[in-house]
Design a protein around this motif. Structure first.
Motif, PDB file in Angstrom:
ATOM      1  N   SER A   1      98.495 102.070  76.491  1.00 54.41           N
ATOM      2  CA  SER A   1      98.948 100.621  76.849  1.00 54.41           C
ATOM      3  C   SER A   1      97.430  99.916  77.421  1.00 54.41           C
ATOM      4  N   ILE A   2      96.914 100.452  78.531  1.00 54.58           N
ATOM      5  CA  ILE A   2      95.841 100.065  79.212  1.00 54.58           C
ATOM      6  C   ILE A   2      94.673  99.925  78.330  1.00 54.58           C
ATOM      7  N   LEU A   3      94.527 100.908  77.332  1.00 55.43           N
ATOM      8  CA  LEU A   3      93.327 100.892  76.303  1.00 55.43           C
ATOM      9  C   LEU A   3      93.573  99.592  75.303  1.00 55.43           C
ATOM     10  N   THR A   4      94.769  99.428  74.852  1.00 56.34           N
ATOM     11  CA  THR A   4      95.013  98.590  74.157  1.00 56.34           C
ATOM     12  C   THR A   4      94.887  97.215  74.628  1.00 56.34           C
ATOM     13  N   LEU A   5      95.263  96.939  76.122  1.00 53.23           N
ATOM     14  CA  LEU A   5      95.185  95.747  76.875  1.00 53.23           C
ATOM     15  C   LEU A   5      93.489  95.501  76.858  1.00 53.23           C
ATOM     16  N   ILE A   6      92.764  96.355  77.265  1.00 56.00           N
ATOM     17  CA  ILE A   6      91.588  96.337  77.419  1.00 56.00           C
ATOM     18  C   ILE A   6      90.877  95.859  75.849  1.00 56.00           C
ATOM     19  N   ALA A   7      91.098  96.699  74.916  1.00 59.59           N
ATOM     20  CA  ALA A   7      90.559  96.248  73.536  1.00 59.59           C
ATOM     21  C   ALA A   7      90.757  94.781  73.224  1.00 59.59           C
ATOM     22  N   LEU A   8      92.211  94.539  73.408  1.00 60.93           N
ATOM     23  CA  LEU A   8      92.600  93.100  73.256  1.00 60.93           C
ATOM     24  C   LEU A   8      91.913  92.076  73.950  1.00 60.93           C
ATOM     25  N   SER A   9      91.573  92.225  75.219  1.00 65.66           N
ATOM     26  CA  SER A   9      90.938  91.271  76.006  1.00 65.66           C
ATOM     27  C   SER A   9      89.504  91.145  75.545  1.00 65.66           C
ATOM     28  N   ALA A  10      88.973  92.131  75.181  1.00 62.26           N
ATOM     29  CA  ALA A  10      87.481  92.447  74.565  1.00 62.26           C
ATOM     30  C   ALA A  10      87.261  91.602  73.514  1.00 62.26           C
ATOM     31  N   ILE A  11      88.483  91.858  72.576  1.00 64.59           N
ATOM     32  CA  ILE A  11      88.156  90.997  71.214  1.00 64.59           C
ATOM     33  C   ILE A  11      88.364  89.685  71.407  1.00 64.59           C
ATOM     34  N   THR A  12      89.205  88.956  72.341  1.00 66.91           N
ATOM     35  CA  THR A  12      89.443  87.995  72.831  1.00 66.91           C
ATOM     36  C   THR A  12      88.221  87.200  73.322  1.00 66.91           C
ATOM     37  N   ILE A  13      87.480  88.034  74.419  1.00 69.37           N
ATOM     38  CA  ILE A  13      86.354  87.607  74.984  1.00 69.37           C
ATOM     39  C   ILE A  13      85.157  87.462  74.037  1.00 69.37           C
ATOM     40  N   ILE A  14      84.992  88.609  73.207  1.00 66.70           N
ATOM     41  CA  ILE A  14      84.042  88.587  72.052  1.00 66.70           C
ATOM     42  C   ILE A  14      84.003  87.111  71.319  1.00 66.70           C
ATOM     43  N   SER A  15      85.437  87.097  70.612  1.00 65.82           N
ATOM     44  CA  SER A  15      85.321  86.066  69.697  1.00 65.82           C
ATOM     45  C   SER A  15      85.652  84.654  70.243  1.00 65.82           C
ATOM     46  N   ALA A  16      85.918  84.455  71.469  1.00 65.08           N
ATOM     47  CA  ALA A  16      85.786  83.100  72.066  1.00 65.08           C
ATOM     48  C   ALA A  16      84.402  82.134  71.516  1.00 65.08           C
ATOM     49  N   PRO A  17      83.214  82.885  71.991  1.00 70.16           N
ATOM     50  CA  PRO A  17      82.292  82.016  71.539  1.00 70.16           C
ATOM     51  C   PRO A  17      81.925  81.839  69.985  1.00 70.16           C
ATOM     52  N   PHE A  18      82.532  82.710  69.167  1.00 76.62           N
ATOM     53  CA  PHE A  18      82.420  82.453  67.872  1.00 76.62           C
ATOM     54  C   PHE A  18      83.395  81.389  67.407  1.00 76.62           C
ATOM     55  N   THR A  19      84.654  81.623  68.025  1.00 73.86           N
ATOM     56  CA  THR A  19      85.562  80.662  67.513  1.00 73.86           C
ATOM     57  C   THR A  19      85.113  79.087  67.771  1.00 73.86           C
ATOM     58  N   TYR A  20      84.552  79.029  69.058  1.00 74.67           N
ATOM     59  CA  TYR A  20      83.696  77.802  69.409  1.00 74.67           C
ATOM     60  C   TYR A  20      82.827  77.281  68.705  1.00 74.67           C
ATOM     61  N   LYS A  21      81.766  78.304  68.207  1.00 70.09           N
ATOM     62  CA  LYS A  21      80.869  77.717  67.414  1.00 70.09           C
ATOM     63  C   LYS A  21      81.366  77.443  65.866  1.00 70.09           C
ATOM     64  N   VAL A  22      82.508  77.889  65.350  1.00 70.02           N
ATOM     65  CA  VAL A  22      82.956  77.374  64.149  1.00 70.02           C
ATOM     66  C   VAL A  22      83.668  76.123  64.337  1.00 70.02           C
ATOM     67  N   LYS A  23      84.323  75.798  65.525  1.00 73.49           N
ATOM     68  CA  LYS A  23      84.795  74.380  65.685  1.00 73.49           C
ATOM     69  C   LYS A  23      83.618  73.638  65.926  1.00 73.49           C
ATOM     70  N   GLU A  24      82.632  73.759  66.613  1.00 69.82           N
ATOM     71  CA  GLU A  24      81.501  72.970  66.805  1.00 69.82           C
ATOM     72  C   GLU A  24      80.938  72.629  65.240  1.00 69.82           C
ATOM     73  N   GLU A  25      80.720  73.631  64.461  1.00 70.66           N
ATOM     74  CA  GLU A  25      80.230  73.388  62.918  1.00 70.66           C
ATOM     75  C   GLU A  25      81.271  72.516  62.265  1.00 70.66           C
ATOM     76  N   GLU A  26      82.388  72.799  62.346  1.00 68.63           N
ATOM     77  CA  GLU A  26      83.616  72.184  61.806  1.00 68.63           C
ATOM     78  C   GLU A  26      83.298  70.544  62.312  1.00 68.63           C
ATOM     79  N   LEU A  27      83.137  70.191  63.495  1.00 71.83           N
ATOM     80  CA  LEU A  27      82.780  68.859  63.812  1.00 71.83           C
ATOM     81  C   LEU A  27      81.547  68.318  63.328  1.00 71.83           C
ATOM     82  N   LYS A  28      80.500  69.049  63.385  1.00 66.37           N
ATOM     83  CA  LYS A  28      79.359  68.427  62.776  1.00 66.37           C
ATOM     84  C   LYS A  28      79.507  68.042  61.202  1.00 66.37           C
ATOM     85  N   ARG A  29      80.285  69.201  60.491  1.00 68.10           N
ATOM     86  CA  ARG A  29      80.398  68.974  58.963  1.00 68.10           C
ATOM     87  C   ARG A  29      81.206  67.687  58.907  1.00 68.10           C
TER      88      ARG A  29
END
Length: 186
Positions: free
Chosen positions: A83-111
């Protein structure tokens, strides 16, 4: 106390002895064991032992049937490491994907910004072509404008161009997409 127990009038351990902190599940097992109604009691010692073993291994018991959230917490208690490893993995995925999600939104606004500018540019070119009687250029520019944004203004211009070409069927089609002078096309 014995007479009350025989009648099934048990005081919760929290009230009877506040210093003694008995888990609610064990209290439920004890109440089920001492229930004055035979069908509501454990039917054998094996059932009682099974419920106690389920409690000790963090599984739901027959005496205290937990809701979905309670079952989830029991699962987490049984599987702490995973359970702890799953929580850590989900947190890591969220933290890692946040900048990419932001970048996608930013590109969408530019388009969208570029599309809005292109729409305005081609619509203005089509208006200018129309004023200068350059109908083929106006048609090409307004179609390009419509590829960026479907607007009432662009539909009105293309309807006018189709009227100039005497293509009334197409003029009506585009004219009905606009509220501007809608009665002309009915």
């Amino acid at each position: 106390v014995l007479a009350k127990t025989l009648k099934g009038e048990l005081l919760p351990t929290k009230i009877a002895n506040p210093k003694n902190k008995v888990p609610e599940v064990l209290e439920a097992i004890a109440k089920k064991s001492l229930n004055p109604e035979v069908p509501k009691r454990y039917q054998s010692v094996d059932e009682l032992i099974n419920d106690i073993e389920r409690y000790e291994s963090n599984h739901p018991t027959e005496a205290a049937k937990p809701n979905a959230m309670g079952c989830f917490f029991l699962f987490v208690k049984r599987n702490k490491t995973s359970s702890i490893l799953t929580l850590i993995a989900l947190s890591a995925i969220t933290i890692i994907s946040a900048p990419f999600t932001y970048k996608v939104k930013e590109e969408e606004l530019k388009r969208q910004f570029v599309a809005d500018k292109a729409y305005l540019h081609y619509t203005e070119l089509a208006r200018e072509n129309l004023r200068n009687f350059q109908f083929d250029h106006a048609m090409a520019n307004i179609k390009t404008s419509l590829s960026y944004r479907d607007s009432q203004e662009a539909n009105w211009i293309i309807a006018q161009l189709y009227m100039i070409r005497r293509d009334l069927k197409s003029a009506v089609k585009y004219g009905q997409k606009t509220e501007l002078d809608h009665e002309r096309f009915e």
